[in-house]
Design a protein around this motif. Structure first.
Motif, PDB file in Angstrom:
ATOM      1  N   GLY A  27       0.829  -1.206   0.000  1.00  0.00           N
ATOM      2  CA  GLY A  27       0.000   0.000   0.000  1.00  0.00           C
ATOM      3  C   GLY A  27       0.859   1.249   0.000  1.00  0.00           C
ATOM      4  O   GLY A  27       2.005   1.243  -0.458  1.00  0.00           O
ATOM      5  N   ASN A  28       0.305   2.341   0.541  1.00  0.00           N
ATOM      6  CA  ASN A  28       1.046   3.611   0.583  1.00  0.00           C
ATOM      7  C   ASN A  28       0.978   4.263   1.956  1.00  0.00           C
ATOM      8  O   ASN A  28       0.930   5.479   2.092  1.00  0.00           O
ATOM      9  N   LEU A  29       0.989   3.441   2.990  1.00  0.00           N
ATOM     10  CA  LEU A  29       0.933   3.942   4.348  1.00  0.00           C
ATOM     11  C   LEU A  29       2.253   4.618   4.716  1.00  0.00           C
ATOM     12  O   LEU A  29       3.320   4.172   4.318  1.00  0.00           O
ATOM     13  N   THR A  30       2.197   5.690   5.476  1.00  0.00           N
ATOM     14  CA  THR A  30       3.417   6.375   5.919  1.00  0.00           C
ATOM     15  C   THR A  30       3.415   6.492   7.444  1.00  0.00           C
ATOM     16  O   THR A  30       2.358   6.559   8.080  1.00  0.00           O
ATOM     17  N   VAL A  31       4.606   6.497   8.027  1.00  0.00           N
ATOM     18  CA  VAL A  31       4.768   6.678   9.470  1.00  0.00           C
ATOM     19  C   VAL A  31       5.365   8.062   9.691  1.00  0.00           C
ATOM     20  O   VAL A  31       6.519   8.321   9.371  1.00  0.00           O
TER      21      VAL A  31
END
Length: 423
Positions: A27-31
């Motif tokens: 996916g394209n999840l960011t922290v």
């Protein structure tokens, strides 16, 4: 202190770990900010979002604090040793899992020697080879060369073969032949015990092999510690203990070219962590510590306590098992009980006092009657001298011979390393 980072699969992420960033995802999840995983549901959400690998931040705990906790434990163990060395677990009724527990090592068949005596002879040579191969690796390390993993892999296959054929023989020999250089003996015995323990837990053949490799090499970093520290007759100072603690990172550096998988590396990294958070290098707690590491901690403690070192006399196996099975020392208690069941209350190769005023060595464990193993006499307390070898199966119905307590052979001037356990 600068934080350290390690990339792990999402399946190995556990509550308590600090996530620095996402290393791999679909996916394209960011922290945006690093954060501690406080609940398993967070991990489930990351998995659902397509996260596959994450970068975990670990900040080492204050080393002085971890050393103080370790020293407090050592003082407690030291004060208990006079009691532990002579007390048996006579009231315990756990049943050991003999010859590999659930038998994953039996997934492959190996031709077995025709007799127990032949397997003992094979085990004698194997233990010598394990020590010599380790010494050879030490020379390579001192020369700045990589260790020869092909040579190691071949000999560890022999360990697995021997345990599959007759585990009692190798367990007995590796316990008895613990004289000489501590580090090589420690590597040999821990490799045997880790493989046997893994099999008793029903782990796969591949996992048994991986843990055998870990058991042999997890303390290889001690070769980088000056001999002036490791061979010191007095207990190490605070500064020397800090130096000793660095062996964990040295081990990780040495095995780096071997392409150990992540769980093997974590086992090495965490084997001095304790469930109550008093271990090192990170002060991890409970389930934050990997299962392989918790297994290795138990095996490491058992062999270290039952071995002679410059500043420490060997304790009896019963004493070591009592420490491991005491929750105050930070070992996984479920695994501790399973380890006890695997090697027996009186492990093969341990010495015991019999009611006929003789000392004997346990040569085989009886699965259904852990308090009644097969023993071979070695020493007469009446004459205070070696005696003719007689073998007794204490589980036989009409057997009048029984065990009074475990003993430490050296207290009677007995050198088990020179004992002939067959003839």
């Amino acid at each position: 202190m600068q934080p350290q980072y390690i990339t792990i699969p999402i399946s190995e992420l556990k509550p308590g770990m600090l996530v620095h960033s996402i290393a791999q995802q679909t996916g394209n999840l960011t922290v945006k900010h690093r954060g501690k995983i406080k609940h398993p549901s967070i991990i489930e959400k990351l998995i659902a979002s397509g996260v596959q690998r994450v970068v975990v931040e670990r900040t080492k705990r204050a080393s002085v604090e971890s050393i103080q906790a370790l020293n407090d434990r050592k003082k407690t163990v030291s004060s208990l040793k006079p009691y532990l060395a002579v007390r048996s677990n006579a009231n315990q009724t756990v049943t050991p899992d003999i010859n590999g527990g659930k038998g994953k090592l039996l997934a492959k068949h190996y031709d077995a020697p025709a007799t127990y005596a032949e397997e003992v002879e094979f085990a004698e040579n194997l233990v010598k080879d394990l020590n010599e191969v380790f010494h050879y690796q030490r020379i390579n390390i001192e020369k700045g060369l990589d260790i020869d993993f092909k040579k190691i892999d071949v000999i560890l296959e022999d360990v697995m073969h021997s345990l599959q054929r007759n585990s009692n023989a190798l367990l007995c020999v590796s316990m008895l032949r613990n004289g000489g250089e501590y580090l090589s003996n420690h590597a040999a015995h821990c490799a045997v015990l880790m493989c046997y323990f893994a099999d008793a837990l029903g782990l796969s053949y591949d996992d048994c092999k991986k843990l055998c490799q870990v058991g042999y090499l997890f303390d290889i970093g001690m070769t980088k510690i000056p001999k002036s520290v490791t061979h010191k007759m007095d207990p190490p100072s605070l500064e020397e203990q800090l130096t000793i603690q660095s062996h964990v990172q040295h081990s990780l550096d040495i095995v780096e070219p071997l392409h150990f998988d992540n769980q093997q590396r974590i086992a090495i990294e965490q084997h001095h962590e304790r469930l109550d958070g008093t271990g090192y290098p990170y002060g991890l707690e409970g389930e934050q510590i990997d299962k392989y590491s918790r297994m290795l901690a138990i095996v490491d403690c058992f062999d270290a306590m039952t071995s002679h070192r410059p500043y420490q006399k060997a304790a009896s196996p019963a004493a070591a098992l009592k420490v491991i099975c005491n929750p105050d020392y930070g070992y996984d208690q479920k695994l501790a009980v399973k380890f006890l069941r695997a090697i027996g209350i009186y492990p093969a190769g341990s010495a015991v006092m019999l009611n006929n005023k003789k000392l004997a060595v346990v040569i085989r464990i009886n699965r259904d009657q852990p308090l009644k193993p097969v023993v071979r006499t070695i020493f007469s307390l009446k004459n205070m001298d070696y005696c003719a070898a007689e073998e007794f199966d204490l589980s036989e119905t009409d057997q009048q011979i029984s065990i009074i307590k475990p003993v430490i052979p050296e207290h009677y001037g007995i050198n088990l390393a020179k004992l002939d356990i067959v003839n």
